[in-house]
Scaffold this motif. Structure first.
Motif, PDB file in Angstrom:
ATOM      1  N   ALA A  16       0.838  -1.201   0.000  1.00  0.00           N
ATOM      2  CA  ALA A  16       0.000   0.000   0.000  1.00  0.00           C
ATOM      3  C   ALA A  16       0.872   1.251   0.000  1.00  0.00           C
ATOM      4  CB  ALA A  16      -0.929  -0.007   1.197  1.00  0.00           C
ATOM      5  N   GLY A  17       1.953   1.212   0.744  1.00  0.00           N
ATOM      6  CA  GLY A  17       2.868   2.361   0.782  1.00  0.00           C
ATOM      7  C   GLY A  17       3.501   2.599  -0.582  1.00  0.00           C
ATOM      8  N   GLU A  18       3.882   1.543  -1.255  1.00  0.00           N
ATOM      9  CA  GLU A  18       4.470   1.657  -2.607  1.00  0.00           C
ATOM     10  C   GLU A  18       3.454   2.229  -3.583  1.00  0.00           C
ATOM     11  OE1 GLU A  18       7.221   1.560  -5.618  1.00  0.00           O
ATOM     12  OE2 GLU A  18       7.568   1.188  -3.493  1.00  0.00           O
ATOM     13  N   ALA A  19       2.210   1.799  -3.476  1.00  0.00           N
ATOM     14  CA  ALA A  19       1.160   2.318  -4.352  1.00  0.00           C
ATOM     15  C   ALA A  19       0.936   3.802  -4.097  1.00  0.00           C
ATOM     16  CB  ALA A  19      -0.139   1.547  -4.140  1.00  0.00           C
ATOM     17  N   ASN A  20       0.971   4.206  -2.826  1.00  0.00           N
ATOM     18  CA  ASN A  20       0.814   5.626  -2.495  1.00  0.00           C
ATOM     19  C   ASN A  20       1.973   6.459  -3.041  1.00  0.00           C
ATOM     20  OD1 ASN A  20      -1.627   5.278  -1.199  1.00  0.00           O
ATOM     21  ND2 ASN A  20      -0.701   5.036   0.831  1.00  0.00           N
ATOM     22  N   ILE A  21       3.167   5.907  -2.968  1.00  0.00           N
ATOM     23  CA  ILE A  21       4.340   6.614  -3.494  1.00  0.00           C
ATOM     24  C   ILE A  21       4.214   6.790  -5.004  1.00  0.00           C
ATOM     25  CG2 ILE A  21       6.828   6.418  -3.912  1.00  0.00           C
ATOM     26  CD1 ILE A  21       7.020   5.118  -1.116  1.00  0.00           C
ATOM     27  N   GLN A  22       3.815   5.734  -5.698  1.00  0.00           N
ATOM     28  CA  GLN A  22       3.654   5.827  -7.148  1.00  0.00           C
ATOM     29  C   GLN A  22       2.575   6.826  -7.524  1.00  0.00           C
ATOM     30  OE1 GLN A  22       3.053   1.868  -8.612  1.00  0.00           O
ATOM     31  NE2 GLN A  22       5.168   1.248  -8.201  1.00  0.00           N
ATOM     32  N   LYS A  23       1.492   6.842  -6.775  1.00  0.00           N
ATOM     33  CA  LYS A  23       0.412   7.804  -7.026  1.00  0.00           C
ATOM     34  C   LYS A  23       0.910   9.230  -6.800  1.00  0.00           C
ATOM     35  CE  LYS A  23      -4.176   9.186  -5.517  1.00  0.00           C
ATOM     36  NZ  LYS A  23      -5.213   9.029  -4.492  1.00  0.00           N
ATOM     37  N   ALA A  24       1.660   9.436  -5.737  1.00  0.00           N
ATOM     38  CA  ALA A  24       2.191  10.769  -5.433  1.00  0.00           C
ATOM     39  C   ALA A  24       3.158  11.232  -6.526  1.00  0.00           C
ATOM     40  CB  ALA A  24       2.879  10.766  -4.079  1.00  0.00           C
ATOM     41  N   VAL A  25       3.962  10.318  -7.046  1.00  0.00           N
ATOM     42  CA  VAL A  25       4.897  10.655  -8.121  1.00  0.00           C
ATOM     43  C   VAL A  25       4.133  11.044  -9.383  1.00  0.00           C
ATOM     44  CG1 VAL A  25       6.628   9.679  -9.687  1.00  0.00           C
ATOM     45  CG2 VAL A  25       6.822   9.298  -7.235  1.00  0.00           C
ATOM     46  N   ARG A  26       3.100  10.277  -9.740  1.00  0.00           N
ATOM     47  CA  ARG A  26       2.290  10.615 -10.913  1.00  0.00           C
ATOM     48  C   ARG A  26       1.640  11.992 -10.772  1.00  0.00           C
ATOM     49  NH1 ARG A  26       0.752   5.187 -10.481  1.00  0.00           N
ATOM     50  NH2 ARG A  26      -1.198   5.788  -9.476  1.00  0.00           N
ATOM     51  N   GLU A  27       1.096  12.270  -9.591  1.00  0.00           N
ATOM     52  CA  GLU A  27       0.455  13.564  -9.356  1.00  0.00           C
ATOM     53  C   GLU A  27       1.456  14.711  -9.422  1.00  0.00           C
ATOM     54  OE1 GLU A  27      -1.523  13.054  -5.610  1.00  0.00           O
ATOM     55  OE2 GLU A  27      -3.176  11.907  -6.491  1.00  0.00           O
ATOM     56  N   ALA A  28       2.650  14.492  -8.863  1.00  0.00           N
ATOM     57  CA  ALA A  28       3.688  15.532  -8.896  1.00  0.00           C
ATOM     58  C   ALA A  28       4.146  15.798 -10.328  1.00  0.00           C
ATOM     59  CB  ALA A  28       4.873  15.116  -8.032  1.00  0.00           C
ATOM     60  N   LEU A  29       4.298  14.752 -11.121  1.00  0.00           N
ATOM     61  CA  LEU A  29       4.696  14.930 -12.520  1.00  0.00           C
ATOM     62  C   LEU A  29       3.621  15.666 -13.311  1.00  0.00           C
ATOM     63  CD1 LEU A  29       6.385  11.516 -13.364  1.00  0.00           C
ATOM     64  CD2 LEU A  29       7.471  13.753 -13.252  1.00  0.00           C
ATOM     65  N   ALA A  30       2.359  15.329 -13.062  1.00  0.00           N
ATOM     66  CA  ALA A  30       1.268  16.009 -13.757  1.00  0.00           C
ATOM     67  C   ALA A  30       1.224  17.490 -13.380  1.00  0.00           C
ATOM     68  CB  ALA A  30      -0.062  15.338 -13.433  1.00  0.00           C
ATOM     69  N   ALA A  31       1.417  17.797 -12.112  1.00  0.00           N
ATOM     70  CA  ALA A  31       1.417  19.187 -11.664  1.00  0.00           C
ATOM     71  C   ALA A  31       2.600  19.950 -12.265  1.00  0.00           C
ATOM     72  CB  ALA A  31       1.471  19.245 -10.141  1.00  0.00           C
ATOM     73  N   ASP A  32       3.751  19.281 -12.355  1.00  0.00           N
ATOM     74  CA  ASP A  32       4.936  19.918 -12.930  1.00  0.00           C
ATOM     75  C   ASP A  32       4.733  20.202 -14.420  1.00  0.00           C
ATOM     76  OD1 ASP A  32       7.656  20.785 -12.299  1.00  0.00           O
ATOM     77  OD2 ASP A  32       8.275  19.239 -13.742  1.00  0.00           O
ATOM     78  N   ARG A  33       4.153  19.269 -15.146  1.00  0.00           N
ATOM     79  CA  ARG A  33       3.867  19.482 -16.575  1.00  0.00           C
ATOM     80  C   ARG A  33       2.875  20.619 -16.772  1.00  0.00           C
ATOM     81  NH1 ARG A  33       3.229  13.417 -17.022  1.00  0.00           N
ATOM     82  NH2 ARG A  33       5.321  12.707 -17.438  1.00  0.00           N
ATOM     83  N   LYS A  34       1.859  20.670 -15.908  1.00  0.00           N
ATOM     84  CA  LYS A  34       0.855  21.737 -16.003  1.00  0.00           C
ATOM     85  C   LYS A  34       1.504  23.099 -15.753  1.00  0.00           C
ATOM     86  CE  LYS A  34      -3.371  23.455 -13.956  1.00  0.00           C
ATOM     87  NZ  LYS A  34      -4.238  23.428 -12.785  1.00  0.00           N
ATOM     88  N   ARG A  35       2.373  23.185 -14.747  1.00  0.00           N
ATOM     89  CA  ARG A  35       3.068  24.441 -14.446  1.00  0.00           C
ATOM     90  C   ARG A  35       3.962  24.854 -15.617  1.00  0.00           C
ATOM     91  NH1 ARG A  35       8.071  25.401 -11.808  1.00  0.00           N
ATOM     92  NH2 ARG A  35       8.152  27.492 -10.955  1.00  0.00           N
ATOM     93  N   HIS A  36       4.660  23.893 -16.229  1.00  0.00           N
ATOM     94  CA  HIS A  36       5.539  24.166 -17.364  1.00  0.00           C
ATOM     95  C   HIS A  36       4.731  24.739 -18.530  1.00  0.00           C
ATOM     96  CE1 HIS A  36       8.022  23.022 -20.919  1.00  0.00           C
ATOM     97  NE2 HIS A  36       8.971  23.520 -20.142  1.00  0.00           N
ATOM     98  N   THR A  37       3.608  24.093 -18.833  1.00  0.00           N
ATOM     99  CA  THR A  37       2.743  24.559 -19.928  1.00  0.00           C
ATOM    100  C   THR A  37       2.190  25.944 -19.628  1.00  0.00           C
ATOM    101  OG1 THR A  37       2.154  22.275 -20.411  1.00  0.00           O
ATOM    102  CG2 THR A  37       0.706  23.985 -21.294  1.00  0.00           C
ATOM    103  N   GLU A  38       1.796  26.144 -18.382  1.00  0.00           N
ATOM    104  CA  GLU A  38       1.238  27.436 -17.980  1.00  0.00           C
ATOM    105  C   GLU A  38       2.267  28.561 -18.133  1.00  0.00           C
ATOM    106  OE1 GLU A  38      -0.940  29.340 -14.032  1.00  0.00           O
ATOM    107  OE2 GLU A  38      -0.621  27.180 -14.172  1.00  0.00           O
ATOM    108  N   ILE A  39       3.506  28.294 -17.746  1.00  0.00           N
ATOM    109  CA  ILE A  39       4.565  29.314 -17.843  1.00  0.00           C
ATOM    110  C   ILE A  39       4.880  29.619 -19.294  1.00  0.00           C
ATOM    111  CG2 ILE A  39       7.029  29.735 -17.426  1.00  0.00           C
ATOM    112  CD1 ILE A  39       6.609  28.223 -14.736  1.00  0.00           C
ATOM    113  N   LEU A  40       5.033  28.592 -20.123  1.00  0.00           N
ATOM    114  CA  LEU A  40       5.389  28.825 -21.528  1.00  0.00           C
ATOM    115  C   LEU A  40       4.247  29.438 -22.340  1.00  0.00           C
ATOM    116  CD1 LEU A  40       7.599  25.751 -22.399  1.00  0.00           C
ATOM    117  CD2 LEU A  40       8.293  28.061 -21.800  1.00  0.00           C
ATOM    118  N   SER A  41       3.017  29.320 -21.846  1.00  0.00           N
ATOM    119  CA  SER A  41       1.898  29.910 -22.568  1.00  0.00           C
ATOM    120  C   SER A  41       1.588  31.340 -22.116  1.00  0.00           C
ATOM    121  CB  SER A  41       0.659  29.033 -22.429  1.00  0.00           C
ATOM    122  OG  SER A  41       0.231  28.996 -21.085  1.00  0.00           O
ATOM    123  N   LEU A  42       2.353  31.852 -21.169  1.00  0.00           N
ATOM    124  CA  LEU A  42       2.151  33.234 -20.733  1.00  0.00           C
ATOM    125  C   LEU A  42       2.441  34.187 -21.891  1.00  0.00           C
ATOM    126  CD1 LEU A  42       3.983  33.185 -17.279  1.00  0.00           C
ATOM    127  CD2 LEU A  42       1.526  33.447 -17.645  1.00  0.00           C
TER     128      LEU A  42
END
Length: 122
Positions: A16-42
């Protein structure tokens, strides 16, 4: 001699801990991609892509990056091209683009040309 700690991954809690870590990594990557797109589209990032990419790597907020981009000059390449053209013109004894030759420059260039500098010998 002490043995290194090796976690027991065969328990349900570890899985369960490993699954939570993988989920957290996916969410962090998605947030990072969204921030990158948001900055470059300014709108402020137009003509300042390299700077926008560098600021993305910082821990600054999107609003701070927007303000920094707005304060930065737009086309650094054009500026560096102008500097290069001026350097070449100065080396050749010509007037740099966008400038008028001063009286001193005219005298120095005339003196150099009188001595044969800047002229090709066939």
């Amino acid at each position: 001699m002490q043995r290194p700690f090796v976690p027991n991954t065969s328990t349900p809690y570890a899985a369960a801990g490993e699954a939570n870590i993988q989920k957290a990594v996916r969410e962090a990557l998605a947030a990072d991609r969204k921030r990158h797109t948001e900055i470059l589209s300014l709108p402020e990032a137009k003509g300042r892509k390299v700077l926008a990419e560098q600021l993305f790597l910082s821990e600054r907020s999107v609003d701070e990056i927007r303000a920094a981009l707005a304060a930065a000059p737009t086309d650094a390449r054009a500026k560096s091209d102008t500097i290069a053209k001026r350097a070449v013109a100065n080396h050749r004894g010509e007037t740099p683009p966008g400038q008028k030759p001063s009286a001193t420059t005219k005298r120095v260039v005339a003196g150099l040309r009188a001595r044969g500098f800047g002229q090709s010998n066939p």
